[in-house]
Design a protein around this motif. Structure first.
Motif, PDB file in Angstrom:
ATOM      1  N   ALA A  41      54.687  57.480  31.550  1.00 26.14           N
ATOM      2  CA  ALA A  41      53.327  57.750  31.790  1.00 26.14           C
ATOM      3  C   ALA A  41      52.925  58.158  30.596  1.00 26.14           C
ATOM      4  O   ALA A  41      51.878  57.528  29.899  1.00 26.14           O
ATOM      5  CB  ALA A  41      53.020  58.752  32.745  1.00 26.14           C
ATOM      6  N   ASP A  42      53.422  58.878  29.647  1.00 26.55           N
ATOM      7  CA  ASP A  42      53.247  59.199  28.272  1.00 26.55           C
ATOM      8  C   ASP A  42      53.409  58.168  27.276  1.00 26.55           C
ATOM      9  O   ASP A  42      52.401  58.323  26.616  1.00 26.55           O
ATOM     10  CB  ASP A  42      54.136  60.414  27.835  1.00 26.55           C
ATOM     11  N   ASN A  43      54.433  57.313  27.618  1.00 30.31           N
ATOM     12  CA  ASN A  43      54.241  56.066  26.638  1.00 30.31           C
ATOM     13  C   ASN A  43      52.867  55.298  26.676  1.00 30.31           C
ATOM     14  O   ASN A  43      52.408  54.758  25.990  1.00 30.31           O
ATOM     15  CB  ASN A  43      55.393  55.101  26.899  1.00 30.31           C
ATOM     16  N   ILE A  44      52.592  55.093  28.121  1.00 30.88           N
ATOM     17  CA  ILE A  44      51.428  54.338  28.498  1.00 30.88           C
ATOM     18  C   ILE A  44      50.074  54.944  28.059  1.00 30.88           C
ATOM     19  O   ILE A  44      49.410  54.449  27.227  1.00 30.88           O
ATOM     20  CB  ILE A  44      51.169  53.951  29.924  1.00 30.88           C
ATOM     21  N   TYR A  45      49.850  56.276  28.109  1.00 37.31           N
ATOM     22  CA  TYR A  45      48.839  56.980  27.411  1.00 37.31           C
ATOM     23  C   TYR A  45      48.739  56.843  25.997  1.00 37.31           C
ATOM     24  O   TYR A  45      47.836  56.655  25.517  1.00 37.31           O
ATOM     25  CB  TYR A  45      48.957  58.466  28.091  1.00 37.31           C
ATOM     26  N   THR A  46      49.889  57.149  25.430  1.00 31.67           N
ATOM     27  CA  THR A  46      50.029  57.047  23.954  1.00 31.67           C
ATOM     28  C   THR A  46      49.632  55.812  23.424  1.00 31.67           C
ATOM     29  O   THR A  46      48.870  55.507  22.320  1.00 31.67           O
ATOM     30  CB  THR A  46      51.433  57.318  23.418  1.00 31.67           C
ATOM     31  N   ALA A  47      50.113  54.740  24.196  1.00 36.58           N
ATOM     32  CA  ALA A  47      49.825  53.112  23.749  1.00 36.58           C
ATOM     33  C   ALA A  47      48.170  52.994  23.951  1.00 36.58           C
ATOM     34  O   ALA A  47      47.430  52.133  23.024  1.00 36.58           O
ATOM     35  CB  ALA A  47      50.318  52.202  24.484  1.00 36.58           C
TER      36      ALA A  47
END
Length: 140
Positions: A41-47
């Motif tokens: 989820a953090d990867n998606i948010y950051t992207a």
């Protein structure tokens, strides 16, 4: 497997699962379809955050939870404490390279025989994770 869907096709898919197709939900699902790297989820948010200033981490987490509940995505727990997401809901395994950390989809079929299960058990879903080195890292 990278799946290309238009924004309208994504909206239709969400609506078919009784999910309101907001800008943020469409963006999260589109990201998962175009980036089959099993992100957190953090990867998606950051992207996505730079292009969607109204996006919050809470929205991403809630969206992914909602997608998992209606089987638009699979959750993957291939390591302790890190939940990843996969828009490819077909039956497949996951292979994590212990050197580079990448996760690969493996589509080889493993037949689970009903006789393998104890009497009275019924299989609805399975998840198989494999660990080792990928072909790039194994040749170093």
């Amino acid at each position: 497997m990278i799946t290309q869907l238009t924004k309208q096709e994504i909206a239709d898919r969400l609506e078919s699962k009784k999910i309101r197709p907001s800008l943020q939900r469409i963006a999260v699902y589109d990201y998962l379809l175009k980036n089959p790297v099993h992100p957190t989820a953090d990867n998606i948010y950051t992207a996505l955050a730079p292009s969607i200033p109204t996006l919050s981490k809470t929205t991403v987490y809630n969206t992914l939870k909602q997608f998992a509940e209606v089987e638009l995505v699979n959750t993957i727990t291939i390591e302790d404490g890190e939940l990843r997401f996969d828009a490819d809901t077909s039956n497949h395994m996951h292979f994590k390279c212990s050197r580079c950390g990448k996760i690969f989809d493996i589509y080889e079929k493993i037949d689970l025989d009903e006789d393998m299960l104890p009497k009275g058990f019924q299989l609805f879903k399975s998840q198989t994770n494999l660990w080792g080195t990928c072909r790039d890292c194994g040749n170093r």
